[in-house]
Structures are given as C-alpha cells and as structure tokens.
Design a protein around this motif. Structure first.
Motif, PDB file in Angstrom:
ATOM      1  N   UNK A 143       0.800  -1.141  -0.086  1.00 23.65           N
ATOM      2  CA  UNK A 143      -0.246   0.042  -0.038  1.00 23.65           C
ATOM      3  C   UNK A 143       0.787   1.263   0.035  1.00 23.65           C
ATOM      4  N   UNK A 144       2.014   1.121   0.988  1.00 20.15           N
ATOM      5  CA  UNK A 144       2.631   2.492   0.840  1.00 20.15           C
ATOM      6  C   UNK A 144       3.753   2.491  -0.355  1.00 20.15           C
ATOM      7  N   UNK A 145       3.753   1.357  -0.945  1.00 17.03           N
ATOM      8  CA  UNK A 145       4.740   1.505  -2.316  1.00 17.03           C
ATOM      9  C   UNK A 145       3.662   1.984  -3.398  1.00 17.03           C
ATOM     10  N   UNK A 146       2.452   1.496  -3.344  1.00 10.60           N
ATOM     11  CA  UNK A 146       1.713   2.340  -4.380  1.00 10.60           C
ATOM     12  C   UNK A 146       1.313   3.594  -4.233  1.00 10.60           C
ATOM     13  N   UNK A 147       1.232   4.123  -2.838  1.00 17.31           N
ATOM     14  CA  UNK A 147       1.089   5.577  -2.613  1.00 17.31           C
ATOM     15  C   UNK A 147       2.518   6.406  -3.028  1.00 17.31           C
ATOM     16  N   UNK A 148       3.508   5.803  -2.910  1.00 12.55           N
ATOM     17  CA  UNK A 148       4.606   6.587  -3.123  1.00 12.55           C
ATOM     18  C   UNK A 148       4.880   6.586  -4.932  1.00 12.55           C
ATOM     19  N   UNK A 167      -2.343  -5.030  -7.999  1.00 15.11           N
ATOM     20  CA  UNK A 167      -3.526  -5.345  -9.050  1.00 15.11           C
ATOM     21  C   UNK A 167      -4.096  -3.711  -9.025  1.00 15.11           C
ATOM     22  N   UNK A 168      -3.350  -2.821  -8.961  1.00 12.84           N
ATOM     23  CA  UNK A 168      -3.817  -1.580  -8.965  1.00 12.84           C
ATOM     24  C   UNK A 168      -4.188  -1.032 -10.301  1.00 12.84           C
ATOM     25  N   UNK A 169      -5.488  -1.006 -10.992  1.00  8.65           N
ATOM     26  CA  UNK A 169      -5.658  -0.789 -12.341  1.00  8.65           C
ATOM     27  C   UNK A 169      -5.414   0.578 -12.965  1.00  8.65           C
ATOM     28  N   UNK A 170      -5.801   1.455 -11.855  1.00  8.22           N
ATOM     29  CA  UNK A 170      -5.519   3.016 -11.817  1.00  8.22           C
ATOM     30  C   UNK A 170      -4.134   3.381 -12.173  1.00  8.22           C
ATOM     31  N   UNK A 171      -3.274   2.819 -11.290  1.00  9.17           N
ATOM     32  CA  UNK A 171      -1.871   3.285 -11.295  1.00  9.17           C
ATOM     33  C   UNK A 171      -1.212   2.691 -12.511  1.00  9.17           C
ATOM     34  N   UNK A 172      -1.755   1.266 -13.040  1.00 10.76           N
ATOM     35  CA  UNK A 172      -1.406   0.819 -14.301  1.00 10.76           C
ATOM     36  C   UNK A 172      -1.551   1.738 -15.283  1.00 10.76           C
ATOM     37  N   UNK A 173      -2.674   2.173 -15.413  1.00  8.82           N
ATOM     38  CA  UNK A 173      -3.212   2.895 -16.462  1.00  8.82           C
ATOM     39  C   UNK A 173      -2.556   4.323 -16.516  1.00  8.82           C
ATOM     40  N   UNK A 174      -2.053   4.906 -15.494  1.00  8.13           N
ATOM     41  CA  UNK A 174      -1.231   6.181 -15.424  1.00  8.13           C
ATOM     42  C   UNK A 174       0.071   5.627 -15.864  1.00  8.13           C
TER      43      UNK A 174
END
Length: 960
Positions: free
Chosen positions: A736-741, A773-780
């Motif tokens: 979660x922190x990795x995704x936020x960063x 499995x964060x599709x939003x981050x993947x798209x960005x």
C-alpha cells in the motif's frame, strides 16, 4: 618578572573521582586498540574537571602515551579561531621542532605564524577542509609512534571553527590511536548556547562517551578537608563547609582557606563574596594590579601586564607576589600568570567599576596594537578587536574587527569571519564615517558578509543578508551587481529546498541582458543557465548558447570553460552524445592547460556524470577517481571534490563494487555539506544498506526521505527518493505504501527531461501496481511511459522491465528484459531481473528456466551480499522446491520437517486452503494436499488447526 614557585592551597589528592578516572583510562585503552575514542567531560565550574584531567594526563604519560593540551580562550564566538589546536601544536613545535610538520610548515603556518609565511590560499570553500585533513594527518603520524591524547579544555568558550574541527576529528577522521578529551562547564550551557546542539550531535557519533562530574558527597568533602587542613576536621566543620559548598570542590578549598579550621569563623554569604574574600585581604595596589590582570583574560604574560600597568617594576612585582601568595594567581612555566580559577578572574573583573573596565580594555588594545608580539603569534587581531569592542570605542572596534575578520579568513575560519563581519555591521550605524574608515560602502559589507556566511555553511543567514543587499543595490546603476545577488539568492533557495529559485534567475537574466559582454558577465550567464536549466530547460539552453557565443567572442579561457561546461550539461538533450562529450573533454583539456584547477574539477564532475548516463560505468569511475585525486592535490576535495566522491561511489555501485562504494560514501559524509548538497551520497548509501539488509538501514532511509518534506527538490534529487521509498516499502511487504509513493512520483511533471531517474522509478512503480493489482496506477503508468524516451542501456533495460511487468505473456518479455540488463551490465539490476524472470517461469511451469535463473541470481546476490535479493530468491525457491546458490546449508536429517513442508505449514498457519497453497507455491492442489497430510502425520496431530498450533509452540515457523 617573578621567579618563584608557590604551593597552592589545593588538594593534591584526587577525591571522589575513581570512576571518572577509570572511564578515561578505559577510553585510552580503546584508543590503543585502534577504536575510535573521545570523552566529553562536563561539570559545573569548580567541580574538579581540571584536577581530573591533570591526574589523567599524569597517568597517560606514565602509561607511554603522549599528551597535547590546548585551552579555548574567553573571547566568545568571535574569538581566536582554532585557539586550543594552535596552543597544542605550539607545544608540539617546542617539543619536537619544525620537522614534526613533515615539510608542511607553510600550511600549518595559518595556525602557527611562527612557522613562517603561510602557503597561498586555495579555493575559499575548500580551504578549511584541507586544513582539517592536515591536522588529522599530523595527529595520525604522531599516534603511529605512541598513542596520542589530545585535551581541549573549556569547550564552552570554543569558537565555531574549533567545534567544527573537533567534530571532524570525532566523526570523520577517526584517527587510530588518538583519544580526544574535551572539558566544558555544564552550568554555562544556557538554552541558546552553541555548545548544546554540538554536544547532542557528538552524542550520536560512535566511540563518544560522556563523563559528567558530580559534586562530592559529605564523605568526599571530609576527605578533601583532611588533605587541605593536614588533620581530620571535626564533624561540625565538615557539616558546615559541606552545607555551604554543597559539595563543590573549589568552594570547599576556598572555605577551608578562609576559615580557621574550627568552623567558628564567619563565612561569606554569597558566592561573589566567597570568591573575593582573599582579594579583599590584599593591599590596594595589589588589588589594582589584579583587576588589570583580570581584564586581560585568564592567562597573561608578564610583559603584557607590565606594559598595561605602567607602574615601576618593584611595585608590580610586589603586587603579583602578594597575589601569588594569596593563591589567587599562579606563575606558569612560560613566565606568565594564570588565575587559579576562571571564577576568580570573573569575580575580580566584575568587581571593577564600568568606567575602569572600559579604560583597562582600551589600554590593552593600545598596547597590543603597538606590540602585537606580547600576545601569542596570530592572536593580536582577535585580541585587539575584543578589547576595543569591550572598551566601547566604536570607531576603533569597527576597524579592528574588520582586520580580525580578515585574519580569521586567512586561518580558514569562515564561521568566525562571518561573525566578526556581523559585528562590523552592528557597529556601522554607530560610526558616522564607517565607509571612509573601511574603504567600502554598506552594500559591499553586506555582500562580503553574505559570502562569508555562505562559505561557512550558514545558507539561511547568507540568504537573509543577500535579501538585505538586494534592498540596497541600485539595479539600474549596477545591473551586474544586482544580478549576481539575485543569482546567489536563487541558488541558496534551491539548495535549501525552499523553492526552485527560478524567479530570481529570470530577474537576474533580465538585468544581465543590459550589460556589455565581459568575462564576469559570461560567467554569471553560465551560472544562471546552470540553475535555470533545471526548471526551464528551454530558457536554460538558450542562455547557455548565449554565454558560449559571448565567451568565444571574448577569448577569455575561464569564461569559455564555464560556458562550455554549462552548455554541454544544460543542452545534453538537444545535442548529440558525441558532441556533448567532445566539448566537455575540450573544456577539461583547456582547464588543465591554463592551470584552472577549480574548473577542471568541475569538468570532471560533469564528464563522470555523463559517462554514467551512457552506461560506461568503468570509465565514469575512472574519471571520478582522477578528479578526486586532482581535487585533493589542489585542496578542493571538500567542495566540488565531494561531488566526485559520490559520482565515484555511484559508478562503483553500478559495477558491483559495493564495499568500495560504501567506503566512498562514508568519506563523502565527512564533508557534511549543507542543505540538499549532501543528499546524493545519502541516497546512494541508504539504498546500499537497504539491499544489504543492514541493521541501521531504516535510520538512513528515514534520514534521506526526510528531504521529501522540503518545498522543492530537483528531479535528479527527488526522483531517487521516490524510488527509494517504493523499494523500501516493497522490501517491507508494504504494498500500500509502495503504491502511494508510486502515485506521488508519477504525478510529478517534467519526467521526460530526466529519463535516467524517471525510468529507475518506473520499474518499481510498475512492480507496485502489479503486486497491488492497481488498475488505476497501471493506466497512469501506461499513459506516462510513451512520453519518456529511453536513450541509453540502463533506460532501455528499465523500459523492457516495465513492459514485462505489464505483459500478457510475461515469460518471453522477461527473457528480453534480462537480455537488456546484460547489455547494461549492472549486477544487482540483472539479479533482480533474473528473480522476476524466475517468477514468470514458475507461473508458466518452466522449472528448468526457474532453476537456471535462481542459480545465476543467487551467485550475484552472494557476491554483492545483497540480502534483499537473496531473500526474494529464497522465498521463490522454497515455493517451487528448489535451493538457491545463496542458501547456506541443506535441511539437516534430524529436522522434523523438510523445507518444503515448513513452507506449506507457514501457509497452513495463515489459514490458506490447499488450493490457495498450491497457487502460492506453484504446485498442484493434489501435491499441496499430500504435503499437508505428511505434516499432520509427522506432528502427530488430528487436523490443520492443531498442526499450526504445535508448529507455533515448537518454533517450527521460523523461516531461518
């Protein structure tokens, strides 16, 4: 001059200090064993610090050590720079002669003028570091013969340069077989005292120990009185003196000296009265001479006192003899006098009337001006300034303080120079003809003070002074002067992380455009372009071209070198690699030819950085090493040379030479540059420690990530921090922190201008998106990737890794990514790519590919001691039933469960079903069921729940 030896009414036996003396002896023992050792001895005035040090000095010498001692002077922050070190070296000179300085007498002459003319000054911002290296080197050579004890007394009076040199010796030089002992008065440390944060900083350094001296208990007072009185005192006497002295040894001595030994005599009511009790018994002429001596400081030569007193020799000697007999002063070995205790001097001086004090200080100033040899060599400027200022003679204080500032600069004591110039600013308004006396206007003084503060590392103060100077400068009449001030302010704003400084740079450029071409204008244009190119690449490149054209027209070598280096760096995205490298090499060659060492080192910084960009890590390391040697040769190893050290370390990391890289980071850390200038090495070392599983990795990572709170960081500094934060979070399984960063990082603008740093971050951001499995981050990320063009091998390999992370058929994509990493050549990144290839192969059921990738990656992890990579390899190996090259041993036959069964049991304890265990370990559900059945049978339990409980109780879930 008096020629007598007196007995002091003090205890010659050390009372109540056995534990403190033992601590000092233990520190000396550590120093003998090549451990870093320093002891800070603190205590209130009169508690016995000097007596303890005298005893330790005797013990150290008898144990075969050599001892050097220096005392700080009571002149405050604006006092004589490096005074205790100069005193210690002066003793060394007397003992061993000039040969002890190994041919470097001209360099040490800045501390000891009696050694002869000082060597030419070097680049200003590096001089002090060079001097520090010389001092550390001298102490190291001395310690090779016999252990060296360096004692610095009265640290509470130390100037900042002295504190900085002590910090360097403790934190950075860490010279073997050298013990540093510093004493200070703890009761002097009010909230704003500069020693408070300094001591707190030293407390964090390895090998530093505090010894805090307590007051004596009643038994200690009784023992001390027995020695002082020559007989055991009555209990009532001990009680009275202990109550009045409160266990302070100096006060015990004073009370014993003025009492009658029976406890029946009257004792003074106040501390001041106690300290002056002996003084009051002297004749008036003797008291007058004592007050004259007190105005000169704790120590004073006979010749200086005689010149100031201006009385017949017999009168002076009679007065001094009485003071010595009364145990108020003692005659020293150098033919001078020292107050028995600083508290006595302070009380005597404060007992003088204000007018009398002013006249005495004026007299000292006049005498020293006429005969500077009466104070130690090099001390005259600081002494004169101190006395005129204390005498409230503002015009003379103004000029003498300016002279003292110049002298401080000559000693590389930039902090003291800055403080003295601040005093000149303070005096300016009190002296109507200040400009005429100094030969400069107020604006010039502000500029000089700002430069001094900047060189001393006080960027905040320098920025404030620059702001004040900008308020005074007439930009219409002096546009170049105003532009230089704006450039300096913008640069400091950026270095301090308070902003990008772009507004100041643009304003500076508008002013420079009005000025005809000359070398100063071209160098300023280059500086503006260099700074502005970080935030406005187009404008920065345009100004760089303008500066280069003007430099070529002028034909000035220094201006051309500056312009060419700036052009090649700022325009690196707009010119070919071959052209940029060729021009930088031309600039370096011209700097060599013209003997321009500062710009040569600047060129080598840029060249080593460019070589790293293109993936030529071996040549990058070679150039950085060459530049480091050059920087040391000319004495700028602690300014631009510091960038070469961190560039060298970065290249060594890429080459897999991690131990050497870590050592270079440690060397760079010794510089401890202000603001964001020290972030590069910090980020490199934090990442090294993370990947090696260093026990203090979290501390260094937190320190590095603390820079993210600053309002502004250049991308080349900020992006590696985002990368570090993502990597640290993934290492801790904090997805979660990795995704936020990662989200914060990809939201930054201008990533296309820094592909070297952007692609490194994108690899880990993609990994975080995939794990979560964060599709939003993947798209960005998918939208961002086409905007950042990869140019060189590391960037191309990173793009391949991002593509493989998002690939629908990952195995061939990861095989291509590994191939790209082999071209790049960085071993850790190759090992990591092999791990990720093995994961893809395991998912595809390609066990042979998994085994091959794990074996190669394991060898890399073992070679680098990269425990983070090894942990990932071990986890995957357990899941697929393989062992890696980095595993230390096979499962012992006596163990209850196999490694695979332990792995299954861990997942059982987590509550996973056979199907989920199979997915996690890349095995079939049937195989998972067989493992669970065997576990239950071996543990002799009825079901999965009991198996997990037994495993917890027996410690079978320990992954080690």
């Amino acid at each position: 001059m008096l020629d007598l030896v007196t007995a002091r009414a003090t205890s010659t036996v050390l009372v109540g200090r056995d534990a403190d003396l033992a601590a000092l002896r233990e520190a000396l023992k550590r120093a003998r064993g090549d451990e870093a050792a320093a002891v800070l001895v603190g205590g209130e005035a009169g508690v016995g610090k000097t007596r303890l040090i005298e005893e330790f000095r005797r013990v150290a010498v008898s144990d075969g050590a050599q001892v050097l001692t220096g005392q700080c002077l009571e002149l405050g922050e604006e006092g004589l720079p490096f005074a205790p070190f100069a005193a210690a070296l002066r003793d060394l000179l007397r003992r061993d002669g000039p040969g002890v300085f190994s041919g470097q007498e001209s360099e040490f002459a800045r501390l000891l003028p009696e050694l002869g003319p000082a060597a030419p000054e070097r680049v200003p911002d590096a001089n002090r570091g060079y001097l520090f290296d010389l001092v550390a080197g001298l102490f190291g050579r001395l310690a090779e013969q016999r252990p060296l004890v360096l004692v610095v007394e009265d640290l509470h009076w130390a100037d900042r340069s002295t504190r900085d040199l002590i910090a360097f010796l403790i934190r950075s030089a860490r010279t073997a077989r050298v013990l540093l002992v510093c004493t200070y008065r703890s009761d002097e440390l009010h909230r704003g005292h500069p020693l408070r944060p300094f001591l707190a900083e030293l407390d964090r350094a390895r090998g530093v120990e505090r010894v805090d001296l307590d007051r004596l208990d009643r038994d200690g007072t009784s023992e001390m009185l027995t020695y002082l009185l020559g007989t055991e005192p009555r209990s009532s006497v001990v009680d009275t003196i202990h109550r009045r002295a409160q266990g302070n040894p100096f006060f015990v001595e004073e009370l014993a000296a003025i009492g009658d030994g029976t406890g029946c005599s009257d004792l003074p009511d106040t501390l001041r009265d106690l300290l002056l009790a002996r003084v009051d018994r002297l004749s008036e002429p003797a008291q007058r001479v004592l007050r004259m001596a007190a105005a000169g400081g704790t120590r004073i030569s006979h010749e200086l006192l005689a010149a100031v007193a201006d009385v017949p020799d017999t009168t002076l000697e009679e007065a001094l003899r009485a003071a010595v007999a009364a145990q108020l002063v003692v005659a020293d070995q150098e033919g001078g006098y020292e107050f028995r205790h600083a508290l006595v001097r302070e009380a005597v001086h404060e007992d003088s009337l204000p007018g009398e004090r002013a006249r005495l200080h004026a007299r000292y100033a006049a005498v020293i001006e006429g005969r500077p040899q009466l104070v130690g060599a090099g001390r005259a400027p600081a002494e004169i300034a101190h006395h005129w200022y204390t005498a409230h003679d503002h015009p003379r204080a103004l000029t003498s303080t300016m002279a003292a500032a110049a002298a401080a600069r000559q000693r590389y004591a930039y902090a003291e120079q800055s403080r003295l110039l601040e005093r000149v600013l303070e005096l300016w308004d009190q002296v109507p003809d200040a400009a005429e006396l100094l030969g400069m206007d107020h604006l010039a003084l502000l500029e000089q003070t700002s430069r001094a503060a900047s060189t001393a590392g006080d960027f905040m103060r320098s920025m404030s002074l620059t702001r004040a100077a900008l308020a005074e400068v007439d930009s219409d009449a002096e546009p170049l002067r105003a532009a230089r001030l704006l450039e300096r302010r913008g640069r400091m704003i950026r270095v301090l992380g308070k902003g990008n400084g772009a507004d100041e740079m643009r304003k500076a450029y508008e002013l420079v455009r009005r000025v005809p071409d000359d070398p100063k204008r071209v160098r300023l244009l280059s500086d503006i372009s260099s700074q502005l190119g970080r935030t406005d690449p187009e404008m920065g490149a345009s100004i760089a071209r303008e500066a280069l054209t003007a430099a070529e027209t002028l034909g000035d070598d220094a201006a051309w070198i500056s312009a060419m280096l700036t052009f090649a760096r700022v325009c690196s995205r707009r010119i070919s690699l071959e052209v940029g490298m060729s021009e930088m090499l031309r600039a370096a060659d011209r700097a060599r030819t013209t003997g321009d060492a500062d710009r040569l080192v600047h060129a080598l910084v840029n060249i080593s950085d460019a070589l790293f960009d293109v993936g030529n890590y071996t040549e990058s390391a070679r150039v950085a090493e060459e530049g480091t040697v050059e920087a040391k040769r000319v004495g700028i190893s602690r300014s631009k040379g510091a960038f070469l050290l961190s560039n060298h370390a970065e290249a060594l990391v890429a080459l897999g030479k991690w131990d050497h890289a870590d050592a270079l980071c440690a060397e760079t850390a010794r510089v401890d540059p202000p603001g964001t200038l020290g972030l590069h090495w910090l980020e490199i070392r934090a990442r090294l420690r993370l990947r090696r599983g260093h026990p203090r990795a979290d501390d260094l990572i937190a320190r590095a990530l603390g820079f993210q709170t600053k309002p502004y960081l250049d991308h080349q500094l900020g992006l590696p921090l985002h990368e570090l934060r993502i990597e640290a979070a993934l290492a801790a399984d904090n997805v979660a922190d990795a995704v936020a960063a990662a989200r914060e990082a990809v939201a930054l603008g201008g990533l296309d201008e820094v592909p070297r740093y952007a692609w490194r971050m994108l690899v880990l951001a993609a990994r975080a998106a995939a794990l979560a499995d964060d599709e939003e981050l993947r798209a960005r990320l998918r939208a961002l990737i086409p905007t950042i063009e990869p140019r060189y091998p590391a960037e191309l390999a990173a793009r391949a890794e991002v593509a493989a992370t998002f690939a629908s058929d990952p195995l061939p994509a990861w095989q291509a990514a590994v191939a790209a990493r082999r071209v790049d050549g960085q071993p850790y990144e190759l090992g990591r790519a092999l791990l990720w290839l093995a994961e893809a192969a395991a998912a595809a059921g390609e066990r042979a590919v998994v085994a091959e990738a794990l074996e190669e990656a394991g060898a890399i992890a073992a070679e680098l001691d990269a425990r983070l990579l090894q942990d990932g390899l071990d986890t995957l190996a357990r899941r697929v039933g393989l062992r890696t090259a980095g595993r230390s041993s096979a499962v012992a036959e006596t163990e209850l469960l196999t490694e695979r069964e332990r792995e299954v049991l861990r997942l059982v304890a987590e509550g996973l079903s056979n199907r989920l265990i199979a997915e996690r370990l890349y095995i079939s559900p049937k195989t998972a069921s067989v493992h669970v059945s065997r576990i239950i049978a071996k543990l002799d339990v009825a079901n999965r729940v009991e198996a997990a409980a037994v495993a917890h109780r027996l410690g079978l879930l320990d992954p080690s």
